[in-house]
Every structure is written in structure tokens, then in C-alpha cells.
Motif scaffolding. Structure first.
Motif, PDB file in Angstrom:
ATOM      1  N   HIS A 205     -57.596  45.856  53.599  1.00  0.00           N
ATOM      2  CA  HIS A 205     -56.913  45.361  52.488  1.00  0.00           C
ATOM      3  C   HIS A 205     -57.028  44.967  51.335  1.00  0.00           C
ATOM      4  O   HIS A 205     -58.613  45.011  51.132  1.00  0.00           O
ATOM      5  CB  HIS A 205     -56.121  43.842  53.014  1.00  0.00           C
ATOM      6  N   SER A 206     -55.930  45.038  50.295  1.00  0.00           N
ATOM      7  CA  SER A 206     -56.364  44.839  48.958  1.00  0.00           C
ATOM      8  C   SER A 206     -56.255  43.836  48.231  1.00  0.00           C
ATOM      9  O   SER A 206     -56.032  43.722  47.298  1.00  0.00           O
ATOM     10  CB  SER A 206     -56.243  45.622  48.346  1.00  0.00           C
ATOM     11  N   ILE A 207     -55.602  42.743  48.836  1.00  0.00           N
ATOM     12  CA  ILE A 207     -55.410  41.579  48.542  1.00  0.00           C
ATOM     13  C   ILE A 207     -56.404  41.109  47.664  1.00  0.00           C
ATOM     14  O   ILE A 207     -57.769  41.160  48.159  1.00  0.00           O
ATOM     15  CB  ILE A 207     -55.046  40.322  48.979  1.00  0.00           C
ATOM     16  N   PRO A 208     -56.374  40.155  46.616  1.00  0.00           N
ATOM     17  CA  PRO A 208     -57.170  39.223  46.259  1.00  0.00           C
ATOM     18  C   PRO A 208     -58.237  38.243  46.447  1.00  0.00           C
ATOM     19  O   PRO A 208     -56.982  37.649  48.216  1.00  0.00           O
ATOM     20  CB  PRO A 208     -56.807  39.199  44.593  1.00  0.00           C
ATOM     21  N   VAL A 209     -58.899  37.475  47.048  1.00  0.00           N
ATOM     22  CA  VAL A 209     -60.001  36.429  47.463  1.00  0.00           C
ATOM     23  C   VAL A 209     -60.245  35.492  46.283  1.00  0.00           C
ATOM     24  O   VAL A 209     -61.166  36.066  45.506  1.00  0.00           O
ATOM     25  CB  VAL A 209     -60.726  37.325  48.478  1.00  0.00           C
ATOM     26  N   ILE A 210     -60.204  34.250  45.991  1.00  0.00           N
ATOM     27  CA  ILE A 210     -60.401  33.456  45.052  1.00  0.00           C
ATOM     28  C   ILE A 210     -61.858  32.905  45.831  1.00  0.00           C
ATOM     29  O   ILE A 210     -61.453  31.927  47.238  1.00  0.00           O
ATOM     30  CB  ILE A 210     -59.431  32.948  45.387  1.00  0.00           C
ATOM     31  N   GLY A 211     -63.019  32.163  45.437  1.00  0.00           N
ATOM     32  CA  GLY A 211     -63.777  31.206  45.848  1.00  0.00           C
ATOM     33  C   GLY A 211     -63.726  29.882  46.029  1.00  0.00           C
ATOM     34  O   GLY A 211     -63.380  29.857  44.794  1.00  0.00           O
ATOM     35  N   ASN A 212     -63.889  29.107  46.019  1.00  0.00           N
ATOM     36  CA  ASN A 212     -63.012  27.659  46.170  1.00  0.00           C
ATOM     37  C   ASN A 212     -64.708  26.682  46.528  1.00  0.00           C
ATOM     38  O   ASN A 212     -64.769  27.040  48.186  1.00  0.00           O
ATOM     39  CB  ASN A 212     -62.433  27.244  46.639  1.00  0.00           C
ATOM     40  N   GLY A 213     -65.612  25.731  45.890  1.00  0.00           N
ATOM     41  CA  GLY A 213     -66.741  25.376  46.386  1.00  0.00           C
ATOM     42  C   GLY A 213     -67.042  24.509  45.510  1.00  0.00           C
ATOM     43  O   GLY A 213     -68.037  25.854  44.955  1.00  0.00           O
ATOM     44  N   ASP A 226     -70.709  36.979  42.006  1.00  0.00           N
ATOM     45  CA  ASP A 226     -71.513  37.855  42.106  1.00  0.00           C
ATOM     46  C   ASP A 226     -72.288  38.484  43.934  1.00  0.00           C
ATOM     47  O   ASP A 226     -72.591  38.408  44.191  1.00  0.00           O
ATOM     48  CB  ASP A 226     -73.408  37.234  41.702  1.00  0.00           C
ATOM     49  N   GLU A 227     -72.438  36.638  44.313  1.00  0.00           N
ATOM     50  CA  GLU A 227     -72.930  36.443  45.376  1.00  0.00           C
ATOM     51  C   GLU A 227     -71.475  36.575  46.877  1.00  0.00           C
ATOM     52  O   GLU A 227     -72.236  36.809  48.357  1.00  0.00           O
ATOM     53  CB  GLU A 227     -72.812  34.963  46.016  1.00  0.00           C
ATOM     54  N   THR A 228     -70.532  36.166  46.468  1.00  0.00           N
ATOM     55  CA  THR A 228     -69.591  36.955  47.287  1.00  0.00           C
ATOM     56  C   THR A 228     -68.877  38.011  47.076  1.00  0.00           C
ATOM     57  O   THR A 228     -68.006  38.493  48.333  1.00  0.00           O
ATOM     58  CB  THR A 228     -68.448  35.665  47.557  1.00  0.00           C
ATOM     59  N   GLY A 229     -68.019  38.564  46.264  1.00  0.00           N
ATOM     60  CA  GLY A 229     -67.712  39.647  46.013  1.00  0.00           C
ATOM     61  C   GLY A 229     -66.263  39.735  45.712  1.00  0.00           C
ATOM     62  O   GLY A 229     -65.606  40.250  45.108  1.00  0.00           O
ATOM     63  N   CYS A 230     -65.812  38.336  45.862  1.00  0.00           N
ATOM     64  CA  CYS A 230     -64.570  37.769  45.378  1.00  0.00           C
ATOM     65  C   CYS A 230     -63.987  38.302  44.059  1.00  0.00           C
ATOM     66  O   CYS A 230     -64.429  37.935  43.561  1.00  0.00           O
ATOM     67  CB  CYS A 230     -64.512  35.788  46.101  1.00  0.00           C
ATOM     68  N   ASP A 231     -62.592  37.648  44.241  1.00  0.00           N
ATOM     69  CA  ASP A 231     -61.833  38.487  42.856  1.00  0.00           C
ATOM     70  C   ASP A 231     -61.628  37.528  41.481  1.00  0.00           C
ATOM     71  O   ASP A 231     -61.582  37.855  39.887  1.00  0.00           O
ATOM     72  CB  ASP A 231     -60.535  38.467  42.875  1.00  0.00           C
ATOM     73  N   GLY A 232     -61.886  36.030  42.120  1.00  0.00           N
ATOM     74  CA  GLY A 232     -61.908  34.803  41.222  1.00  0.00           C
ATOM     75  C   GLY A 232     -62.095  33.374  41.971  1.00  0.00           C
ATOM     76  O   GLY A 232     -62.703  33.895  43.305  1.00  0.00           O
ATOM     77  N   ILE A 233     -61.724  32.575  40.885  1.00  0.00           N
ATOM     78  CA  ILE A 233     -62.884  30.741  41.309  1.00  0.00           C
ATOM     79  C   ILE A 233     -61.529  29.922  41.106  1.00  0.00           C
ATOM     80  O   ILE A 233     -60.778  30.382  40.609  1.00  0.00           O
ATOM     81  CB  ILE A 233     -63.791  30.903  40.852  1.00  0.00           C
TER      82      ILE A 233
END
Ligand SMILES: Cc1cc2nc3c(=O)[nH]c(=O)nc-3n(C[C@H](O)[C@H](O)[C@H](O)COP(=O)(O)O)c2cc1C
Length: 347
Positions: A205-213, A226-233
């Protein structure tokens, strides 16, 4: 810039939904701090979690919780519940009342929400959750997103399965809070597991993933990406009492360096703006009480200011608050050598 469905967001640093804290008055303060090269620092903000039934009955409290304004865009309205039909109807209401996007709350651990099968209880019943998500997606013309946790507990992790299933039915972005429901908010965020969600989703899939915490300083945001490759925070507790954090984060993400600290006088102006916003949106008592309570969050960022937290306890009325904050602004401008604070409270 970050594309979510048909919406382009001005930055990839988001203000989280935080019930009871990040209301319209505070969101506008966050938005008032410019980012790198004058661009918006915060890419997306979110309302508190909203009860769909209460929203549809338009009771006063729900209308305040869902309140937005033309300056509060792009904004996500977050819904919680497990009934597809009512959630879809509430999504349509949200679209008609200014939402840029709809988010489905799949992370709230609070009994009041999970006992009605909403919030993070949705993680325990993926089949129904996916059907409900699909119904909501079909009911509106704006992107629908989901904010999940890793799973209910370590024996029922869903962080690599549910996100792809949600993407299959049209969910346009996934935010992962890197803890299980059982972990609530305490233990450190599990960055490697967020990385697993990113890897699982990005494989087809090409949808963005946002990292939280646990993002409290700009370096935490960079590490998350850097460590997850997520698209945003997305930042929740770290943004309490420091609405300028997004300015620092986007600067760091853009340049790899840290910006000069946001000046104390500008921080004080944020507090005053918060109070002014509250005064235009709520009654004087609520506005005054809110700023008195929130000063404990602002206080560490306004130091040196001896006895600030003690002295503000004696401030009871809006006019006393206005005097107190104006005096603070004056004092900071003198101490920090600023001759013209060029900012005054309306009287
Ligand atoms: C007081 C409080 C209220 C919250 N309210 C919501 C909410 O309404 N909706 C939601 O999805 N998450 C809510 N959260 C969770 C946060 O959005 C975020 O996922 C969590 O706090 C982890 O991020 P942090 O480590 O940056 O705080 C809340 C958290 C706190 C502490």
C-alpha cells in the motif's frame, strides 16, 4: 508536505487528539507559531474524541468539542464507537461541519469507551472494525483515517495485520501509537513495532503511516522517522504547554540542526493568545480557570519567573488574569531586553 487521500497537508508533524487539552482555543495557538521559512509548522490537528450520538443530537458540549474555524485547517474530527451506521452518519455530520478528515479512534483504553466496544476494543474484533471502516469511508468524500495501538495486549498484537486490512477498504492514513492498550501510556514507546507496521503496509500500500509515542523534543521526532521509516509523526503530551514545539520539530527535520530557542517573550505571547482565544469562545470563568490550570504546563518554559505557579492561584477573575498576564509580558520584555513587546491584551 504530505498527501492523504485527496488532501495535501503542509507538514508531516501532527498535533494528536488529546481529550480535554487540545481544544480549538489551543489548536489556534499551535497554528499561530510559524514553521521553517514561514511555512505552517503543524500539518494536522485533531478534535477530542467525539461521541457520534452526542454529535448528532448537537448537544452543547459536543458542539464545543467539535468546534473548528476557518483558521483551524486542516483539522481532523475523531469519532469513537462501534456502530457502523451511526458512525457513518456522524462522519457525514463532521464533513458538513468543517472536518478536513475523519479519524476513527481505535486506541482509547478508557472503560467508558471500551465497554461500548469503541476505542481500542475495536482492535479485538477486526472483522467488524473493517466493515465499519468501509461503511464510514463510503459515507463521505473526505479522507478517513484510523489511529490504532499495537493491539490490546502482547498476546493479541494486530499492528501488522489490521492496518493493511484497513487500507484495503480505503482508510487513507494510519497513525500507530506504539503501545498496547494494556500498557496505557507509561512504558516507553516500542519503536521497532511501529517499524513493523510501516514495513507491513508499505509492502503493498502507499498510504502514509504516522508514528506516535514519547515525542518530546525534535530529536525524538527524527528518531521516530529514521528508525521506523514512517511518513510523519504525531505529538500528544510533549505538546502540552509548548505550542511552539512543531516549529522546532520541522526545523530539525528539514535541516538536521536545532533552531534557536523560541524567545521567552514569544512564549508569553502564546499564553496570552490562548487566554484571548478562550475569552472569545467560552465564558470568562472557564477562560480564567483554564489558563490558571494550564500555567503549570507553560511555567517551565517561562522561567525565570519566581513563584509563577503560586501567584497565579490568586488570580480569580478575567480582568485579574488580564492584568497578571500583561504584567508578565512587561516583566519578560524588560528582563530580556525587549523594548517594544508590541502585543497587548485587549481590554
Ligand atoms: C489526557 C490524554 C487524552 C487523550 N485523548 C485522546 C483522544 O481523545 N483520542 C486519541 O486518539 N488519543 C488520545 N490520547 C492519546 C494520545 O493522542 C497519544 O496517542 C498518546 O498520548 C501517546 O502519545 P504521547 O506519548 O506523545 O503522549 C490521549 C492522551 C492523553 C494523555
Amino acid at each position: 508536505m504530505l498527501q492523504v487521500g485527496n488532501v495535501q497537508l503542509p507538514s508531516n508533524a501532527f498535533l494528536a487528539p488529546v481529550a480535554g487539552y487540545f481544544d480549538l482555543a489551543y489548536r489556534l495557538v499551535v497554528r499561530s507559531v510559524p514553521g521553517y521559512k514561514g511555512h505552517a509548522a503543524v500539518g494536522l490537528t485533531c478534535t477530542d474524541l467525539l461521541c457520534p450520538q452526542a454529535l448528532l443530537s448537537e448537544n452543547e458540549k459536543s458542539l464545543w468539542l467539535a468546534a473548528t474555524s476557518p483558521d483551524d485547517k486542516p483539522v481532523c474530527m475523531q469519532l469513537y464507537g462501534a456502530n457502523a451506521e451511526i458512525m457513518a452518519e456522524a462522519a457525514q455530520w463532521s464533513e458538513a461541519h468543517g472536518a478536513t478528515m475523519i479519524d476513527i479512534n481505535m486506541g482509547c483504553p478508557v472503560d467508558k469507551v471500551t465497554k461500548r466496544n469503541g476505542g481500542s476494543k475495536l482492535l479485538c474484533d477486526p472483522c467488524n472494525t473493517i466493515k465499519m471502516a468501509e461503511a464510514i469511508v463510503k459515507s463521505v468524500n473526505i479522507p478517513v483515517t484510523a489511529k490504532i495501538r499495537l493491539g490490546w495486549d502482547d498476546s493479541s498484537l494486530i499492528h501488522t495485520t489490521l492496518p493493511t486490512q484497513l487500507a484495503d477498504v480505503g482508510i487513507a492514513m494510519i497513525t500507530v501509537h506504539g503501545r498496547t492498550t494494556e500498557q496505557r501510556f507509561k512504558p516507553s514507546v516500542r519503536i521497532p513495532l511501529i517499524a513493523e507496521t510501516v514495513a507491513a503496509l508499505k509492502s503493498n500500500h502507499s498510504i502514509p503511516v504516522i508514528g506516535n509515542g514519547d515525542i518530546k523534543i525534535p530529536q525524538d521526532a527524527k528518531r521516530m522517522i529514521d528508525e521506523t521509516g514512517c511518513d510523519g509523526i504525531m505529538v500528544a503530551r510533549g505538546a502540552m504547554g509548548q505550542p511552539w514545539l512543531f516549529r522546532d520539530i520541522v526545523y530539525h527535520l528539514e535541516t538536521g540542526k536545532l533552531p534557536r530557542p523560541y524567545p521567552r517573550i514569544e512564549r508569553m505571547k502564546c499564553v496570552i493568545r490562548h487566554f484571548e482565544n478562550m475569552l472569545t469562545m467560552r465564558d470568562e470563568r472557564i477562560a480564567t480557570n483554564t489558563i490558571r490550570v494550564r500555567m503549570s504546563r507553560y511555567s517551565p518554559h517561562l522561567q525565570p519567573w519566581p513563584n509563577l505557579k503560586r501567584d497565579i492561584q490568586y488570580v480569580k477573575t478575567a480582568s485579574e488574569m488580564r492584568d497578571f498576564l500583561n504584567a508578565g509580558l512587561e516583566r519578560i520584555s524588560q528582563e530580556d531586553g525587549i523594548t517594544d513587546p508590541s502585543f497587548e491584551l485587549a481590554t
